[in-house]
Write a protein that holds these residues in place. Structure first.
Motif, PDB file in Angstrom:
ATOM      1  N   VAL A 191      -7.276   3.152  -4.608  1.00  0.00           N
ATOM      2  CA  VAL A 191      -8.355   3.093  -3.629  1.00  0.00           C
ATOM      3  C   VAL A 191      -8.597   4.506  -3.113  1.00  0.00           C
ATOM      4  N   PHE A 192      -9.837   4.960  -3.218  1.00  0.00           N
ATOM      5  CA  PHE A 192     -10.227   6.272  -2.711  1.00  0.00           C
ATOM      6  C   PHE A 192     -11.189   6.059  -1.557  1.00  0.00           C
ATOM      7  N   ASN A 193     -10.792   6.511  -0.382  1.00  0.00           N
ATOM      8  CA  ASN A 193     -11.544   6.245   0.834  1.00  0.00           C
ATOM      9  C   ASN A 193     -12.161   7.523   1.392  1.00  0.00           C
ATOM     10  N   ILE A 220       0.846  -1.194   0.000  1.00  0.00           N
ATOM     11  CA  ILE A 220       0.000   0.000   0.000  1.00  0.00           C
ATOM     12  C   ILE A 220       0.879   1.240   0.000  1.00  0.00           C
ATOM     13  N   THR A 221       0.624   2.150  -0.950  1.00  0.00           N
ATOM     14  CA  THR A 221       1.311   3.434  -0.991  1.00  0.00           C
ATOM     15  C   THR A 221       0.269   4.533  -0.869  1.00  0.00           C
ATOM     16  N   LYS A 222       0.335   5.321   0.199  1.00  0.00           N
ATOM     17  CA  LYS A 222      -0.594   6.431   0.358  1.00  0.00           C
ATOM     18  C   LYS A 222      -0.130   7.589  -0.515  1.00  0.00           C
ATOM     19  N   LEU A 223      -1.040   8.137  -1.288  1.00  0.00           N
ATOM     20  CA  LEU A 223      -0.696   9.194  -2.222  1.00  0.00           C
ATOM     21  C   LEU A 223      -1.148  10.555  -1.694  1.00  0.00           C
ATOM     22  N   ARG A 224      -2.304  11.007  -2.122  1.00  0.00           N
ATOM     23  CA  ARG A 224      -2.780  12.329  -1.719  1.00  0.00           C
ATOM     24  C   ARG A 224      -4.301  12.346  -1.769  1.00  0.00           C
ATOM     25  N   GLY A 225      -4.925  13.111  -0.875  1.00  0.00           N
ATOM     26  CA  GLY A 225      -6.369  13.268  -0.914  1.00  0.00           C
ATOM     27  C   GLY A 225      -7.124  11.980  -0.655  1.00  0.00           C
ATOM     28  N   VAL A 243      -7.870 -14.350  -7.523  1.00  0.00           N
ATOM     29  CA  VAL A 243      -7.295 -15.203  -6.481  1.00  0.00           C
ATOM     30  C   VAL A 243      -6.579 -14.406  -5.400  1.00  0.00           C
ATOM     31  N   SER A 244      -6.369 -13.120  -5.638  1.00  0.00           N
ATOM     32  CA  SER A 244      -5.738 -12.259  -4.633  1.00  0.00           C
ATOM     33  C   SER A 244      -6.737 -11.709  -3.628  1.00  0.00           C
ATOM     34  N   LYS A 245      -7.996 -12.126  -3.737  1.00  0.00           N
ATOM     35  CA  LYS A 245      -9.063 -11.558  -2.903  1.00  0.00           C
ATOM     36  C   LYS A 245      -8.704 -11.449  -1.425  1.00  0.00           C
ATOM     37  N   PRO A 246      -8.235 -12.507  -0.755  1.00  0.00           N
ATOM     38  CA  PRO A 246      -7.970 -12.375   0.687  1.00  0.00           C
ATOM     39  C   PRO A 246      -6.967 -11.275   1.021  1.00  0.00           C
ATOM     40  N   ASN A 247      -5.891 -11.199   0.258  1.00  0.00           N
ATOM     41  CA  ASN A 247      -4.859 -10.206   0.556  1.00  0.00           C
ATOM     42  C   ASN A 247      -5.298  -8.794   0.172  1.00  0.00           C
ATOM     43  N   VAL A 248      -6.061  -8.670  -0.919  1.00  0.00           N
ATOM     44  CA  VAL A 248      -6.569  -7.347  -1.291  1.00  0.00           C
ATOM     45  C   VAL A 248      -7.595  -6.880  -0.263  1.00  0.00           C
ATOM     46  N   MET A 249      -8.461  -7.779   0.171  1.00  0.00           N
ATOM     47  CA  MET A 249      -9.456  -7.410   1.179  1.00  0.00           C
ATOM     48  C   MET A 249      -8.781  -6.968   2.479  1.00  0.00           C
ATOM     49  N   ALA A 250      -7.723  -7.646   2.866  1.00  0.00           N
ATOM     50  CA  ALA A 250      -6.995  -7.267   4.076  1.00  0.00           C
ATOM     51  C   ALA A 250      -6.377  -5.881   3.925  1.00  0.00           C
ATOM     52  N   ALA A 251      -5.862  -5.601   2.735  1.00  0.00           N
ATOM     53  CA  ALA A 251      -5.286  -4.273   2.488  1.00  0.00           C
ATOM     54  C   ALA A 251      -6.365  -3.196   2.547  1.00  0.00           C
ATOM     55  N   LEU A 252      -7.510  -3.480   1.959  1.00  0.00           N
ATOM     56  CA  LEU A 252      -8.613  -2.522   1.999  1.00  0.00           C
ATOM     57  C   LEU A 252      -9.064  -2.268   3.432  1.00  0.00           C
ATOM     58  N   GLN A 253      -9.151  -3.329   4.222  1.00  0.00           N
ATOM     59  CA  GLN A 253      -9.580  -3.197   5.614  1.00  0.00           C
ATOM     60  C   GLN A 253      -8.575  -2.383   6.417  1.00  0.00           C
ATOM     61  N   SER A 254      -7.299  -2.493   6.060  1.00  0.00           N
ATOM     62  CA  SER A 254      -6.274  -1.735   6.780  1.00  0.00           C
ATOM     63  C   SER A 254      -6.366  -0.245   6.485  1.00  0.00           C
ATOM     64  N   SER A 304      -9.453   1.325   5.838  1.00  0.00           N
ATOM     65  CA  SER A 304     -10.610   1.685   6.663  1.00  0.00           C
ATOM     66  C   SER A 304     -11.620   0.552   6.616  1.00  0.00           C
ATOM     67  N   SER A 305     -12.584   0.628   7.497  1.00  0.00           N
ATOM     68  CA  SER A 305     -13.665  -0.365   7.496  1.00  0.00           C
ATOM     69  C   SER A 305     -14.846   0.094   6.648  1.00  0.00           C
ATOM     70  N   ASN A 306     -14.704   1.221   5.974  1.00  0.00           N
ATOM     71  CA  ASN A 306     -15.791   1.726   5.129  1.00  0.00           C
ATOM     72  C   ASN A 306     -16.101   0.733   4.012  1.00  0.00           C
ATOM     73  N   PRO A 307     -17.375   0.621   3.622  1.00  0.00           N
ATOM     74  CA  PRO A 307     -17.766  -0.363   2.606  1.00  0.00           C
ATOM     75  C   PRO A 307     -17.313   0.018   1.202  1.00  0.00           C
ATOM     76  N   LEU A 308     -17.208  -0.994   0.358  1.00  0.00           N
ATOM     77  CA  LEU A 308     -16.937  -0.755  -1.058  1.00  0.00           C
ATOM     78  C   LEU A 308     -18.210  -0.273  -1.744  1.00  0.00           C
ATOM     79  N   LYS A 309     -18.094   0.808  -2.500  1.00  0.00           N
ATOM     80  CA  LYS A 309     -19.260   1.361  -3.188  1.00  0.00           C
ATOM     81  C   LYS A 309     -19.117   1.362  -4.705  1.00  0.00           C
ATOM     82  N   TYR A 310     -17.901   1.600  -5.200  1.00  0.00           N
ATOM     83  CA  TYR A 310     -17.699   1.682  -6.648  1.00  0.00           C
ATOM     84  C   TYR A 310     -16.406   0.975  -7.055  1.00  0.00           C
ATOM     85  N   LEU A 311     -16.440   0.421  -8.254  1.00  0.00           N
ATOM     86  CA  LEU A 311     -15.258  -0.108  -8.924  1.00  0.00           C
ATOM     87  C   LEU A 311     -15.250   0.430 -10.338  1.00  0.00           C
TER      88      LEU A 311
END
Length: 316
Positions: free
Chosen positions: A71-73, A52-57, A87-98, A100-107
């Motif tokens: 990812v825009f949170n 994960i690399t935090k960028l801006r905004g 197949v990366s779902k578990p690791n991507v989900m863990a990264a998303l959770q790290s 925030s716990s906010n729900p996914l709304k758009y892709l």
């Protein structure tokens, strides 16, 4: 190769899962081995680390599941640009959770390729509405053969298909930010778009830009070298020295990186075109090494100079 380039390349190989597959030793094997590179990359993505690399905004970049994911949170939830490999779902989900716990709304899908859209199904099932250019839905809905990958993709499940599509432009207001999507016209494929976070000044250009690597061009679904050059020029003109650029592959970039990428494409295209005009065959052109002055910088991943020469020649 300087130390920075070595670190960046190693990080990229790790993030795409190809380090796990052992392909950093002879990266050209991805395109020459008996097993399709699609199968090899999918296997590696199952255990690949997500960086994960935090960028801006409130925009971050995730590396590790195929193409780079943005990812825009915010208070309204999370928006993803590209979904990586399923197949990366578990690791991507863990990264998303790290993040925030906010729900996914758009892709938002930047194009149809498996390393950017294979995760569509689980992201949709997690609650995201999928947005894409209309050709992305067309290709995901169909059986598609990519000859250079020696692979035939079956139609995606109905729930993995974008439900909001557009032809040229689309915008979205989300988390107080304006997100602008724009179609490139045929370049890497015939479905590529850019995604721009206007307030953050972060631009995701996907596979119209590979930062530090020769790009793949998918001629089976409308890609071509001339379109890649036009897209690269557009990216240069659209950015300022402050714009953060998310490439399809490789580390975070900026305007100078875009300029270097464009100039590399233009130079190699010109050399290969001149040799072909002289009547030389593809084999003869490859033997003359028209990419030689660029290979140390751009040829260190899955596409070496010979393969990129072939991809350029195809479009002439």
């Amino acid at each position: 190769m300087n130390n920075l380039n070595t670190i960046d390349r190693r990080r990229f190989l790790e993030s795409t899962g190809l380090m796990a597959a052992g392909l950093w030793l002879m990266p050209q094997l991805v395109f020459s081995q008996e097993e399709s590179p699609v199968i090899t990359i999918k296997k590696a993505a199952a255990t690949a680390k997500i960086n994960i690399t935090k960028l801006r905004g409130n925009v971050s970049m995730l590396e590790g599941s195929g193409g780079n994911i943005a990812v825009f949170n915010g208070a309204q939830g999370k928006l993803m640009v590209d979904a990586g490999i399923g197949v990366s779902k578990p690791n991507v989900m863990a990264a998303l959770q790290s993040i925030s716990s906010n729900p996914l709304k758009y892709l938002i899908n930047t194009h149809w390729h498996f390393d950017h859209a294979d995760g569509n199904l689980w992201v949709h099932e997690a609650g995201a509405t999928i947005i894409a250019q209309e050709n992305t839905r067309k290709h995901l809905s169909s059986t598609v053969r990519v000859d250079d990958w020696d692979y035939t993709f079956p139609p995606a499940p109905i729930d993995a298909l974008p439900t909001t599509t557009f032809k040229n432009k689309h915008s979205l207001q989300f988390n107080g930010e304006t997100i602008e999507m724009k179609y490139y016209k045929p370049s890497h494929t015939d479905s590529d778009i850019s995604v721009y976070f206007t307030d953050a000044d972060v631009l995701h250009v996907a596979d119209t830009f590979w930062n530090g690597y020769y790009p793949f061009i998918d001629y089976n679904t409308g890609g071509n070298i001339t379109g890649m050059i036009k897209a690269a020029e557009y990216n240069v003109q659209r950015t300022t020295n402050k714009t953060i650029v998310i490439p399809g592959h490789g580390p975070v970039g900026n305007k100078q990186h875009l300029i270097e990428f464009r100039d590399m494409l233009v130079s190699i295209h010109s050399k290969v075109a001149a040799l072909k005009k002289q009547g030389k065959t593809l084999k003869e052109i490859i033997a003359l090494k028209p990419t030689a002055s660029f290979d140390s910088k751009w040829g260190g991943f899955v596409i070496n100079g010979d393969i990129f020469t072939m991809l350029v020649y195809k479009g002439l």
